[in-house]
Design a protein around this motif. Structure first.
Motif, PDB file in Angstrom:
ATOM      1  N   LYS A 320       0.801  -1.187  -0.107  1.00 13.47           N
ATOM      2  CA  LYS A 320       0.136   0.006   0.052  1.00 13.47           C
ATOM      3  C   LYS A 320       0.947   1.097   0.145  1.00 13.47           C
ATOM      4  N   GLU A 321       0.618   2.245  -0.838  1.00 12.03           N
ATOM      5  CA  GLU A 321       1.539   3.377  -1.159  1.00 12.03           C
ATOM      6  C   GLU A 321       0.898   4.486  -0.238  1.00 12.03           C
ATOM      7  N   ALA A 322       1.978   5.210   0.027  1.00 11.88           N
ATOM      8  CA  ALA A 322       1.517   6.472   0.796  1.00 11.88           C
ATOM      9  C   ALA A 322       2.517   7.788   0.229  1.00 11.88           C
ATOM     10  N   LEU A 323       2.379   8.831   0.701  1.00 13.80           N
ATOM     11  CA  LEU A 323       3.393  10.056   0.496  1.00 13.80           C
ATOM     12  C   LEU A 323       4.129  10.499   1.542  1.00 13.80           C
ATOM     13  N   GLU A 324       5.428  10.618   1.485  1.00 11.91           N
ATOM     14  CA  GLU A 324       6.109  11.204   2.714  1.00 11.91           C
ATOM     15  C   GLU A 324       6.446  12.570   2.529  1.00 11.91           C
ATOM     16  N   PHE A 325       6.546  13.130   3.255  1.00 11.24           N
ATOM     17  CA  PHE A 325       6.559  14.936   3.437  1.00 11.24           C
ATOM     18  C   PHE A 325       7.690  15.180   4.508  1.00 11.24           C
ATOM     19  N   LYS A 326       8.883  15.789   3.923  1.00  6.62           N
ATOM     20  CA  LYS A 326      10.099  16.022   4.718  1.00  6.62           C
ATOM     21  C   LYS A 326      10.685  17.417   4.334  1.00  6.62           C
ATOM     22  N   ARG A 327      10.544  17.668   3.344  1.00  3.77           N
ATOM     23  CA  ARG A 327      11.289  19.170   3.070  1.00  3.77           C
ATOM     24  C   ARG A 327      10.261  20.140   2.854  1.00  3.77           C
ATOM     25  N   PRO A 328      10.772  21.403   3.004  1.00  5.81           N
ATOM     26  CA  PRO A 328       9.936  22.700   2.777  1.00  5.81           C
ATOM     27  C   PRO A 328       9.162  22.523   1.621  1.00  5.81           C
ATOM     28  N   GLY A 329       9.592  21.957   0.568  1.00  3.95           N
ATOM     29  CA  GLY A 329       9.036  22.015  -0.707  1.00  3.95           C
ATOM     30  C   GLY A 329       7.956  20.748  -1.136  1.00  3.95           C
ATOM     31  N   ASP A 330       8.127  19.800  -0.115  1.00  2.00           N
ATOM     32  CA  ASP A 330       7.014  18.743  -0.288  1.00  2.00           C
ATOM     33  C   ASP A 330       5.643  19.111  -0.108  1.00  2.00           C
ATOM     34  N   ARG A 331       4.836  18.762  -1.073  1.00  2.00           N
ATOM     35  CA  ARG A 331       3.370  18.990  -0.895  1.00  2.00           C
ATOM     36  C   ARG A 331       2.621  18.149  -2.138  1.00  2.00           C
ATOM     37  N   VAL A 332       1.363  18.383  -1.953  1.00  2.00           N
ATOM     38  CA  VAL A 332       0.383  17.890  -2.884  1.00  2.00           C
ATOM     39  C   VAL A 332      -0.502  19.214  -3.445  1.00  2.00           C
ATOM     40  N   ARG A 333      -0.519  19.259  -4.675  1.00  2.00           N
ATOM     41  CA  ARG A 333      -1.395  20.538  -5.027  1.00  2.00           C
ATOM     42  C   ARG A 333      -2.624  20.001  -5.622  1.00  2.00           C
ATOM     43  N   LEU A 334      -3.687  20.788  -4.880  1.00  2.00           N
ATOM     44  CA  LEU A 334      -4.984  20.462  -5.604  1.00  2.00           C
ATOM     45  C   LEU A 334      -5.743  21.725  -5.687  1.00  2.00           C
ATOM     46  N   ASN A 335      -6.774  21.540  -6.554  1.00  2.00           N
ATOM     47  CA  ASN A 335      -7.783  22.886  -6.867  1.00  2.00           C
ATOM     48  C   ASN A 335      -9.221  22.310  -7.054  1.00  2.00           C
ATOM     49  N   LEU A 336      -9.983  22.375  -5.650  1.00  2.00           N
ATOM     50  CA  LEU A 336     -11.287  21.820  -5.542  1.00  2.00           C
ATOM     51  C   LEU A 336     -12.306  23.280  -5.723  1.00  2.00           C
ATOM     52  N   ASP A 337     -13.144  22.916  -6.524  1.00  2.00           N
ATOM     53  CA  ASP A 337     -13.995  23.693  -6.979  1.00  2.00           C
ATOM     54  C   ASP A 337     -15.163  23.635  -6.093  1.00  2.00           C
ATOM     55  N   GLY A 338     -16.217  24.722  -5.980  1.00  2.88           N
ATOM     56  CA  GLY A 338     -17.598  24.079  -5.231  1.00  2.88           C
ATOM     57  C   GLY A 338     -17.535  25.199  -4.251  1.00  2.88           C
ATOM     58  N   THR A 339     -18.946  25.339  -3.627  1.00  2.00           N
ATOM     59  CA  THR A 339     -19.018  26.065  -2.437  1.00  2.00           C
ATOM     60  C   THR A 339     -20.223  25.069  -1.556  1.00  2.00           C
ATOM     61  N   TYR A 340     -19.898  24.953  -0.233  1.00  2.00           N
ATOM     62  CA  TYR A 340     -20.566  24.291   0.577  1.00  2.00           C
ATOM     63  C   TYR A 340     -21.028  24.666   1.843  1.00  2.00           C
ATOM     64  N   ASP A 341     -21.761  23.916   2.527  1.00  2.00           N
ATOM     65  CA  ASP A 341     -22.323  24.488   3.953  1.00  2.00           C
ATOM     66  C   ASP A 341     -21.755  23.759   5.131  1.00  2.00           C
ATOM     67  N   ALA A 342     -20.901  22.503   4.783  1.00  2.00           N
ATOM     68  CA  ALA A 342     -20.271  21.910   5.715  1.00  2.00           C
ATOM     69  C   ALA A 342     -19.165  21.138   5.196  1.00  2.00           C
ATOM     70  N   LEU A 343     -18.248  20.480   6.011  1.00  2.00           N
ATOM     71  CA  LEU A 343     -17.366  19.685   5.609  1.00  2.00           C
ATOM     72  C   LEU A 343     -16.696  18.748   6.972  1.00  2.00           C
ATOM     73  N   THR A 344     -16.264  17.711   6.235  1.00  2.00           N
ATOM     74  CA  THR A 344     -15.395  16.618   7.041  1.00  2.00           C
ATOM     75  C   THR A 344     -14.248  16.588   6.174  1.00  2.00           C
ATOM     76  N   LEU A 345     -13.006  16.504   7.164  1.00  2.00           N
ATOM     77  CA  LEU A 345     -11.887  16.165   6.531  1.00  2.00           C
ATOM     78  C   LEU A 345     -11.281  14.782   7.197  1.00  2.00           C
ATOM     79  N   ALA A 346     -10.797  13.870   6.728  1.00  2.00           N
ATOM     80  CA  ALA A 346     -10.251  12.644   7.536  1.00  2.00           C
ATOM     81  C   ALA A 346      -9.065  12.061   6.524  1.00  2.00           C
ATOM     82  N   CYS A 347      -8.198  11.719   7.430  1.00  2.00           N
ATOM     83  CA  CYS A 347      -6.889  11.076   6.687  1.00  2.00           C
ATOM     84  C   CYS A 347      -6.284  10.321   7.670  1.00  2.00           C
TER      85      CYS A 347
END
Length: 507
Positions: A320-347
């Motif tokens: 099973k793969e995962a992404l490792e973050f160590k350096r100041p440049g490490d990141r995953v870029r996203l662009n999520l459209d839409g407007t919402y009334d509620a949210l749940t973030l889970a990881c």
């Protein structure tokens, strides 16, 4: 006056005697109040000096000479003094205190294990005390280097990094040269290991030991006896615990849990409330390993992410793969459209170190109205905030709703997989945060106003790509790895969050 108003009155020198007494009581009773006090004092000091910081030089005087220049900095110096006094008054809350632990061993592996202590799980640090394993197999690694494999029905007392006692059951011990001298007590005998592997069986108050390799000195009522490879002391009809198949059994169990999660995930990704679902897996036809696929059904490829710097690594299970973050440049870029009334973030996240003031889980570019920020604060607590600044408001004023959990990342919880979640409703304003399926905080900000929309836009997992101009803490990359990340446009209930945890946990 609320807490924030009292703090501003104190920093502005406009507080009354009664208000000062009220503020003092609040700060003494609540560590979160003290943290807010320090943040606001620090912010005021920085803002007072911002013109000099922003230009890199002192502006030229255009007015007739006034008071000495150093007096202009008195408010900033006073604020700094306030911070110093606060740290003196409440030293236990210093986030820079050296971490401590009373552990002498760790629980490294489990196979269908059930303990009398229901909270034990792989990766836990063990302090001296008794462990009762009801069923399954568990492996204990002592800090001396010795390893003990115990079988269900066993009771083991961990005494120190160099010493343990088998009260009952079957145990198998491996002692490398560095742990030579490790002691294992049992009814009627004490075994001094000289760098070897042996098995011990304790039933009905009687003990039997068999040496598989090396040498053990057995101390009994008789003179000490040297037991070498193949020798046995005492009698047992239950046999000794084998080890040859244990690693294969653990591997098979891991493969089975991975397969169970994959099957569950196929259904979970069909949840219509999902905005995006990143399992850190590639489609068979992917040409770039930098692509972080969005696995919601129906598929929304426009919400896929792009890995920058972050490296692929093993996730919760082999294969099973995962992404490792160590350096100041490490990141995953996203662009999520839409407007919402509620949210749940889970990881699912494995934090190796909380080494910055703010450690990113998901942050939007900048910090515009309706944009959420989710991160780990420097004391190991979970921090959720969302910005709503009136159009005519000064940027120096606080308009972001900030909510903190109790500290959950401590010295003993680093370096292992944990499930995190936060739910926010723009009507009630309730922010509920979870750690390994259990609620750890519930709060409504005093700044909340119902009905204001939630939006993401350009954002990042594991970093902060475009911090606000001149921000004092722009570097926020996570030091660890992320395995699975789900973003919902609704509030998940406590039972649903617990289901996410149970279906995704490694064991």
């Amino acid at each position: 006056m609320n807490l924030e108003s009292l703090i501003h009155a104190q920093l502005d020198g406009e507080i009354t005697r009664e208000q000062h007494a009220r503020l003092d009581a609040l700060l003494r009773e609540d560590w979160q109040a003290r943290r807010l006090y320090l943040e606001l004092a620090d912010l005021q000091a920085r803002l007072l000096q911002q013109p000099q910081i922003g230009t890199g030089r002192l502006p030229q005087d255009e007015k007739p000479p006034g008071p000495p220049r150093w007096k202009k900095f008195l408010p900033a110096l006073a604020a700094a003094a306030v911070i110093t006094v606060a740290f003196i008054m409440w030293p236990r809350e210093s986030t820079h205190a050296e971490a401590t632990s009373s552990g002498v061993a760790m629980l490294s592996q489990m196979l269908d294990a059930e303990f009398a202590q229901t909270t034990l799980r792989s990766g836990d640090t063990l302090a001296p005390g008794t462990i009762k394993l009801m069923k399954g197999l568990a492996q204990i690694e002592f800090f001396s280097g010795a390893t003990a494999l115990i079988e269900g029905g066993a009771e083991i007392e961990v005494i120190s990094a160099w010493e343990a006692r088998c009260v009952s059951g079957r145990v198998r011990v491996h002692v490398p040269p560095a742990a030579k001298g490790f002691l294992m007590h049992a009814p009627g005998m004490k075994l001094e290991d000289l760098g070897t592997e042996f098995a011990l069986n304790v039933r009905g108050g009687a003990s039997a030991v068999h040496v598989f390799e090396g040498e053990v000195i057995a101390h009994t009522a008789q003179p000490p006896a040297s037991l070498k490879e193949g020798m046995t002391l005492g009698q047992t009809d239950a046999g000794f615990l084998p080890i040859g198949d244990v690693h294969d059994l653990v591997r098979q169990r891991q493969e089975r849990r991975h397969a169970e999660w994959q099957q569950w995930s196929l259904e979970a990704r069909k949840d219509p409330r999902l905005i995006a679902y990143y399992t850190f897996k590639h489609w068979p036809d992917d040409r770039w390993d930098r692509l972080v696929n969005n696995f919601t059904e129906p598929r929304r490829p426009n919400r896929a992410g792009g890995a920058v710097g972050a490296r692929w690594t093993q996730g919760r299970w082999p294969g099973k793969e995962a992404l490792e973050f160590k350096r100041p440049g490490d990141r995953v870029r996203l662009n999520l459209d839409g407007t919402y009334d509620a949210l749940t973030l889970a990881c699912w996240v494995k934090v190796d170190s909380v080494d910055k003031k703010y450690n990113s889980l998901l942050l939007t570019d900048g910090y515009d109205n309706g944009e959420p920020h989710w991160q780990i604060y420097e004391d190991g607590s979970l921090m959720f905030s969302i910005m709503y600044r009136p159009p005519d408001a000064s940027k120096s004023a606080k308009h972001n709703q900030m909510c903190f959990s109790k500290p959950v990342f401590t010295a003993d919880s680093l370096g292992r997989w944990h499930h995190l979640a936060v739910a926010y409703d723009n009507q009630s304003g309730s922010v509920i945060q979870y750690f390994d399926g259990e609620e750890v905080s519930r709060e409504i900000s005093s700044l909340h106003q119902p009905g204001r929309p939630i939006t993401f836009g350009p954002c990042e997992i594991g970093n902060w790509g475009l911090p606000t101009d001149g921000h004092p803490f722009p570097i926020r990359n996570l030091n660890g790895a992320i395995d699975e990340f789900a973003i919902y446009g609704a509030v998940l209930g406590a039972d649903e969050v617990r289901t996410l945890y149970k279906n995704g946990r490694p064991e």
